[in-house]
Write a protein that holds these residues in place. Structure first.
Motif, PDB file in Angstrom:
ATOM      1  N   GLU A  33     -49.689 -66.586  33.658  1.00 30.82           N
ATOM      2  CA  GLU A  33     -51.229 -66.243  33.384  1.00 30.82           C
ATOM      3  C   GLU A  33     -52.201 -66.972  34.168  1.00 30.82           C
ATOM      4  OE1 GLU A  33     -50.561 -64.895  28.978  1.00 30.82           O
ATOM      5  OE2 GLU A  33     -52.614 -65.677  29.158  1.00 30.82           O
ATOM      6  N   SER A  34     -51.936 -68.152  34.283  1.00 35.03           N
ATOM      7  CA  SER A  34     -53.112 -68.957  34.758  1.00 35.03           C
ATOM      8  C   SER A  34     -53.382 -68.450  36.393  1.00 35.03           C
ATOM      9  CB  SER A  34     -52.448 -70.709  34.845  1.00 35.03           C
ATOM     10  OG  SER A  34     -51.192 -70.585  35.705  1.00 35.03           O
ATOM     11  N   LEU A  35     -52.477 -67.828  37.003  1.00 34.12           N
ATOM     12  CA  LEU A  35     -52.669 -67.267  38.267  1.00 34.12           C
ATOM     13  C   LEU A  35     -53.461 -65.867  38.332  1.00 34.12           C
ATOM     14  CD1 LEU A  35     -52.484 -67.299  41.334  1.00 34.12           C
ATOM     15  CD2 LEU A  35     -50.072 -66.861  41.091  1.00 34.12           C
ATOM     16  N   ARG A  36     -53.227 -65.200  37.005  1.00 37.19           N
ATOM     17  CA  ARG A  36     -53.834 -63.942  36.988  1.00 37.19           C
ATOM     18  C   ARG A  36     -55.288 -64.111  36.133  1.00 37.19           C
ATOM     19  NH1 ARG A  36     -51.046 -60.952  33.362  1.00 37.19           N
ATOM     20  NH2 ARG A  36     -49.676 -62.477  32.799  1.00 37.19           N
ATOM     21  N   ASP A  37     -55.554 -64.993  35.836  1.00 39.00           N
ATOM     22  CA  ASP A  37     -56.832 -65.271  35.051  1.00 39.00           C
ATOM     23  C   ASP A  37     -57.768 -64.980  35.956  1.00 39.00           C
ATOM     24  OD1 ASP A  37     -55.741 -66.278  32.462  1.00 39.00           O
ATOM     25  OD2 ASP A  37     -56.411 -68.298  32.855  1.00 39.00           O
ATOM     26  N   GLU A  38     -59.015 -64.338  35.707  1.00 33.74           N
ATOM     27  CA  GLU A  38     -60.254 -63.892  36.322  1.00 33.74           C
ATOM     28  C   GLU A  38     -60.715 -65.386  36.959  1.00 33.74           C
ATOM     29  OE1 GLU A  38     -61.763 -61.134  36.710  1.00 33.74           O
ATOM     30  OE2 GLU A  38     -60.337 -59.998  35.764  1.00 33.74           O
ATOM     31  N   GLY A  39     -60.543 -66.289  36.292  1.00 34.79           N
ATOM     32  CA  GLY A  39     -61.330 -67.654  36.923  1.00 34.79           C
ATOM     33  C   GLY A  39     -60.350 -68.303  37.590  1.00 34.79           C
ATOM     34  N   SER A  40     -59.041 -68.031  37.867  1.00 41.89           N
ATOM     35  CA  SER A  40     -58.007 -68.529  38.606  1.00 41.89           C
ATOM     36  C   SER A  40     -58.434 -68.828  40.096  1.00 41.89           C
ATOM     37  CB  SER A  40     -56.643 -68.055  38.534  1.00 41.89           C
ATOM     38  OG  SER A  40     -55.747 -68.537  39.392  1.00 41.89           O
ATOM     39  N   PRO A  41     -58.378 -70.272  40.339  1.00 42.81           N
ATOM     40  CA  PRO A  41     -58.612 -70.463  41.867  1.00 42.81           C
ATOM     41  C   PRO A  41     -57.668 -70.291  42.894  1.00 42.81           C
ATOM     42  CG  PRO A  41     -57.721 -72.508  40.815  1.00 42.81           C
ATOM     43  CD  PRO A  41     -57.748 -71.333  39.771  1.00 42.81           C
ATOM     44  N   GLY A  42     -56.354 -70.007  42.417  1.00 40.92           N
ATOM     45  CA  GLY A  42     -55.502 -69.481  43.426  1.00 40.92           C
ATOM     46  C   GLY A  42     -55.471 -68.187  44.239  1.00 40.92           C
ATOM     47  N   ARG A  43     -54.851 -68.159  45.178  1.00 42.84           N
ATOM     48  CA  ARG A  43     -55.382 -67.002  46.028  1.00 42.84           C
ATOM     49  C   ARG A  43     -53.715 -66.465  46.561  1.00 42.84           C
ATOM     50  NH1 ARG A  43     -58.768 -67.386  50.603  1.00 42.84           N
ATOM     51  NH2 ARG A  43     -57.512 -69.632  50.506  1.00 42.84           N
ATOM     52  N   ILE A  44     -53.916 -65.229  46.578  1.00 35.97           N
ATOM     53  CA  ILE A  44     -52.671 -64.385  47.162  1.00 35.97           C
ATOM     54  C   ILE A  44     -52.491 -63.431  48.274  1.00 35.97           C
ATOM     55  CG2 ILE A  44     -50.839 -62.613  46.186  1.00 35.97           C
ATOM     56  CD1 ILE A  44     -52.001 -63.583  43.272  1.00 35.97           C
ATOM     57  N   ILE A  45     -51.475 -63.848  48.948  1.00 34.92           N
ATOM     58  CA  ILE A  45     -51.340 -62.622  50.279  1.00 34.92           C
ATOM     59  C   ILE A  45     -50.023 -61.823  49.570  1.00 34.92           C
ATOM     60  CG2 ILE A  45     -50.860 -62.629  52.802  1.00 34.92           C
ATOM     61  CD1 ILE A  45     -52.462 -65.214  53.050  1.00 34.92           C
ATOM     62  N   TYR A  46     -50.087 -60.625  49.791  1.00 37.48           N
ATOM     63  CA  TYR A  46     -49.087 -59.962  49.551  1.00 37.48           C
ATOM     64  C   TYR A  46     -48.720 -59.001  50.810  1.00 37.48           C
ATOM     65  CZ  TYR A  46     -46.098 -56.301  47.093  1.00 37.48           C
ATOM     66  OH  TYR A  46     -44.843 -55.355  46.739  1.00 37.48           O
ATOM     67  N   LEU A  47     -47.455 -59.006  51.092  1.00 39.52           N
ATOM     68  CA  LEU A  47     -47.091 -58.395  52.361  1.00 39.52           C
ATOM     69  C   LEU A  47     -46.217 -57.113  51.843  1.00 39.52           C
ATOM     70  CD1 LEU A  47     -47.033 -57.857  55.356  1.00 39.52           C
ATOM     71  CD2 LEU A  47     -44.876 -59.588  55.465  1.00 39.52           C
ATOM     72  N   CYS A  48     -46.508 -55.962  52.085  1.00 33.22           N
ATOM     73  CA  CYS A  48     -45.877 -54.661  51.540  1.00 33.22           C
ATOM     74  C   CYS A  48     -45.208 -53.801  52.870  1.00 33.22           C
ATOM     75  CB  CYS A  48     -46.806 -53.902  51.171  1.00 33.22           C
ATOM     76  SG  CYS A  48     -46.612 -52.119  50.974  1.00 33.22           S
ATOM     77  N   ARG A  49     -44.022 -53.438  52.650  1.00 35.09           N
ATOM     78  CA  ARG A  49     -43.123 -52.843  53.752  1.00 35.09           C
ATOM     79  C   ARG A  49     -42.613 -51.208  53.015  1.00 35.09           C
ATOM     80  NH1 ARG A  49     -37.591 -55.079  56.537  1.00 35.09           N
ATOM     81  NH2 ARG A  49     -37.835 -53.940  58.187  1.00 35.09           N
ATOM     82  N   GLU A  50     -42.599 -50.421  53.983  1.00 36.36           N
ATOM     83  CA  GLU A  50     -42.119 -48.853  53.843  1.00 36.36           C
ATOM     84  C   GLU A  50     -40.929 -49.084  53.122  1.00 36.36           C
ATOM     85  OE1 GLU A  50     -40.636 -45.159  53.710  1.00 36.36           O
ATOM     86  OE2 GLU A  50     -39.790 -46.695  54.809  1.00 36.36           O
ATOM     87  N   PRO A  51     -40.642 -48.441  51.758  1.00 39.72           N
ATOM     88  CA  PRO A  51     -39.594 -48.412  50.933  1.00 39.72           C
ATOM     89  C   PRO A  51     -38.162 -48.159  51.582  1.00 39.72           C
ATOM     90  CG  PRO A  51     -41.335 -47.339  49.610  1.00 39.72           C
ATOM     91  CD  PRO A  51     -41.702 -47.747  51.214  1.00 39.72           C
ATOM     92  N   LYS A  52     -38.132 -47.306  52.586  1.00 36.47           N
ATOM     93  CA  LYS A  52     -36.808 -46.907  53.005  1.00 36.47           C
ATOM     94  C   LYS A  52     -36.207 -48.400  53.837  1.00 36.47           C
ATOM     95  CE  LYS A  52     -37.772 -42.964  54.922  1.00 36.47           C
ATOM     96  NZ  LYS A  52     -39.346 -42.973  54.829  1.00 36.47           N
ATOM     97  N   ASP A  53     -37.318 -48.687  54.985  1.00 40.19           N
ATOM     98  CA  ASP A  53     -36.746 -49.777  55.679  1.00 40.19           C
ATOM     99  C   ASP A  53     -36.480 -51.145  54.650  1.00 40.19           C
ATOM    100  OD1 ASP A  53     -37.009 -48.797  58.323  1.00 40.19           O
ATOM    101  OD2 ASP A  53     -38.893 -49.345  58.506  1.00 40.19           O
TER     102      ASP A  53
END
Ligand code: PAP
Length: 362
Positions: free
Chosen positions: A156-176
């Motif tokens: 929750e501490s990372l999802r909080d509106e005021g959370s300072p942490g940042r996220i990079i999400y890398l997404c890939r085509e599902p079949k691959d």
């Protein structure tokens, strides 16, 4: 210095350590009551809050949710659905963040040439897999932390509106992603004799994958949770695609550097630093390094994989070599259905006539 994931806080009292052991036991009991399915080479999978987890990972997943403290402002979370390019993302983020200000990429222990990308940012669920809560404070800042956790299950501490942490999400085509998962799981070793069941076939795996039953599956919900959050808070969450990274590596490396807070200076641009990082982290370069060819990992959860298993082909569209047209269509139908109207899309390569072209590429 390499951060040791098993670096526990020696200052804990005996009472605190006993308390942690008790909580660990409780988690194990909780896990044993969750719905279970077998399938991927007889590995047990458990359903937890709408997502399927390979059982040995679940203790770490739950402990991470419950025991992770507040992120530091400089923390960067590198998130992927498994087999979506985690190794690549970790290598790039590490090389970008650890370059010297000047004309050259670091050598020695701060170099991607001397450590496996998976060791550049610890896999948090593995880190929390043991009975005791790890001491993350022992890790020097700025920290890059890897995880496959669905957004809704992040601490929750990372999802909080005021959370300072940042996220990079890398997404890939599902079949691959599916094809990569099958190959990876078929290379896994285990101390459990039941795994001697032999490799899973592509068709069997595709059936399970379509039901959402794969590590951290369903893939669509995993991607959509991060996609929606990236739309809501783009300053907090950068959403990238494996296919875009492959098509336009330099532009995406600049995007990563800006988000990480280490944009390339005009001097770095003119001396070709961006191209150097792209080259350094490309599949051919990384897969040929001795440090990425030798050794195994995963022993702490009783499942072993060769370091080299994180490098297979590194291609877009390899599913064509492995999935029957029927299976591919089945996955595509679900993908179109799940992503319709969300703004997220996976453009097949080359574009197929039935493809959903409606969504904007991020
Ligand atoms: P993880 O999620 O288990 O940590 P991850 O790195 O996502 O692993 O999976 C490996 C995939 O990334 C492999 O894909 P493939 O099976 O389709 O080939 C692997 O080849 C690919 N990969 C690893 N390094 C790179 C890279 N530098 N560039 C492109 N793809 C890469």
């Amino acid at each position: 210095m390499l951060f040791n994931p098993r670096c526990f806080d020696g200052s804990k009292t005996e009472g605190e350590r006993d308390g942690e052991l008790g909580a660990h036991q409780q988690r194990q009991e909780e896990i044993s009551k969750l719905p279970v399915e077998m399938g991927w080479r007889n590995f047990p999978f458990r359903l937890y809050h709408g997502f399927w987890f390979h059982e040995p990972h679940l203790n770490g997943v739950i402990s991470l949710r419950r025991n992770f403290c507040r992120p530091a402002p400089s923390d960067l979370f590198l998130v992927t659905f498994p087999k979506s390019g985690t190794t690549w993302l970790k290598a790039l983020a590490f090389a970008i963040a650890n370059r010297s200000s000047g004309h050259h990429i670091n050598s020695g222990h701060r170099s991607i040439l001397s450590r496996h990308p998976q060791d550049c940012s610890p896999y948090l669920e593995g880190f929390y897999a043991g009975p005791h809560v790890p001491n993350l404070d022992a890790m020097p800042s700025p920290r890059q932390l890897g995880t496959h956790m669905p957004y809704s299950l992040l601490p929750e501490s990372l999802r909080d509106e005021g959370s300072p942490g940042r996220i990079i999400y890398l997404c890939r085509e599902p079949k691959d992603t599916l094809v990569s998962t099958v190959h990876f799981i078929n290379t896994m070793g285990s101390e459990q004799s039941s795994i001697a069941a032999g490799p899973i076939s592509m068709d069997q795996a595709a059936e399970l994958f379509c039901k959402g039953l794969s590590p951290y599956g369903p893939v669509w919900e995993h991607q959509l949770e991060y996609w929606r959050e990236s739309q809501r808070r783009p300053d907090k969450l950068l959403f990238l695609k494996y296919e875009d990274l492959m098509a336009e590596p330099a532009a995406n490396v600049r995007k990563l550097a800006n988000f990480i807070g280490r944009p390339f200076s005009p001097e770095e641009e003119s001396c070709g630093m961006v191209a150097e990082i792209v080259e350094l982290c490309c599949f051919e370069k990384l897969s040929g390094l001795e440090v990425n060819k030798a050794g195994v990992r995963g022993k702490e959860i009783g499942v072993t994989v060769n370091n080299s298993s994180f490098f297979r082909k590194g291609k877009v569209g390899d599913w064509r070599e492995h999935l029957s047209p029927e299976m591919a269509e089945k996955v595509d139908v679900i993908t179109r259905d799940k992503l319709r109207g969300t703004g997220l899309s996976h453009s097949p390569e080359p574009p197929a006539p039935h493809a959903d072209q409606g969504g904007e590429m991020p």
